[in-house]
Design a protein around this motif. Sequence first.
Motif, PDB file in Angstrom:
ATOM      1  N   GLY A   1       4.892   2.113   0.875  1.00 15.42           N
ATOM      2  CA  GLY A   1       3.448   2.057   0.730  1.00 15.42           C
ATOM      3  C   GLY A   1       2.997   0.992  -0.252  1.00 15.42           C
ATOM      4  N   GLU A   2       3.927   0.255  -0.857  1.00  8.99           N
ATOM      5  CA  GLU A   2       3.558  -0.718  -1.882  1.00  8.99           C
ATOM      6  C   GLU A   2       2.815  -1.919  -1.311  1.00  8.99           C
TER       7      GLU A   2
ATOM      8  N   MET B   1      -0.857  -1.244  -0.727  1.00 10.72           N
ATOM      9  CA  MET B   1      -1.509  -1.086  -2.027  1.00 10.72           C
ATOM     10  C   MET B   1      -1.696  -2.450  -2.690  1.00 10.72           C
TER      11      MET B   1
ATOM     12  N   ALA C   1      -6.574   3.117  -8.826  1.00  7.42           N
ATOM     13  CA  ALA C   1      -5.833   3.810  -7.765  1.00  7.42           C
ATOM     14  C   ALA C   1      -6.790   4.372  -6.720  1.00  7.42           C
TER      15      ALA C   1
ATOM     16  N   ALA D   1      -6.719   3.258  -2.849  1.00  7.45           N
ATOM     17  CA  ALA D   1      -6.443   4.285  -1.847  1.00  7.45           C
ATOM     18  C   ALA D   1      -7.566   4.366  -0.822  1.00  7.45           C
TER      19      ALA D   1
ATOM     20  N   ALA E   1      -7.327   9.238   1.499  1.00  5.03           N
ATOM     21  CA  ALA E   1      -7.061   8.621   0.198  1.00  5.03           C
ATOM     22  C   ALA E   1      -6.276   9.565  -0.708  1.00  5.03           C
TER      23      ALA E   1
ATOM     24  N   ARG F   1      -3.876  11.362  -0.020  1.00  2.07           N
ATOM     25  CA  ARG F   1      -2.435  11.275   0.252  1.00  2.07           C
ATOM     26  C   ARG F   1      -1.779  10.309  -0.728  1.00  2.07           C
ATOM     27  N   VAL F   2      -2.567   9.376  -1.266  1.00  2.00           N
ATOM     28  CA  VAL F   2      -2.062   8.396  -2.230  1.00  2.00           C
ATOM     29  C   VAL F   2      -2.374   8.834  -3.654  1.00  2.00           C
ATOM     30  N   THR F   3      -3.598   9.291  -3.884  1.00  2.00           N
ATOM     31  CA  THR F   3      -4.046   9.573  -5.256  1.00  2.00           C
ATOM     32  C   THR F   3      -3.774  10.996  -5.711  1.00  2.00           C
TER      33      THR F   3
END
Length: 152
Positions: free
Chosen positions: A7-8, A11, A27, A31, A52, A54-56
């Motif tokens: 996922g980098e 991002m 973040a 996201a 979002a 799911r990332v944060t």
Amino acid sequence: MSTTTTGEEPMAQAAARLRTSGMRVTAQRMAMLMAISESAGHLDADALRERAQRVTGSLSLQAAYNVLRALTDAGLVRCTQIPGHPARYETDHHDNHHHFVCRRCGAIRDVECTVGAAPCLEAHLPAEYDIQEAAVTFWGLCPDCRAATPAS
């Protein structure tokens, strides 16, 4: 074959877009920008918040609205207000497209500009007015709903 293995990369792309727009990188903003960029449709704030998160991890609906407003103000996101529907968001490609909304299922689809260059329509206003955009919404039935409608 995709070069993204983690996922980098998305991002990093989101962070670069924020920096290019002069925005502070957070973040939540990354996201939300990823959620919008990766969506195939016109999603509302709650659907984008769910993606979002799911990332944060945790992201309140108010924080989601604040991020969406900031992204919209920066020109990264387009907010579409369709009567009877919650505000919808998509990546802003600065193409001044319009929308088709299905009256039955609520599906939204992009429609190219109807005529010529932006703002697509000629408004009969005095020269002192600075028209910057035209928002046109076409209403009807999508192919699936049309096929399901009995002939009258």
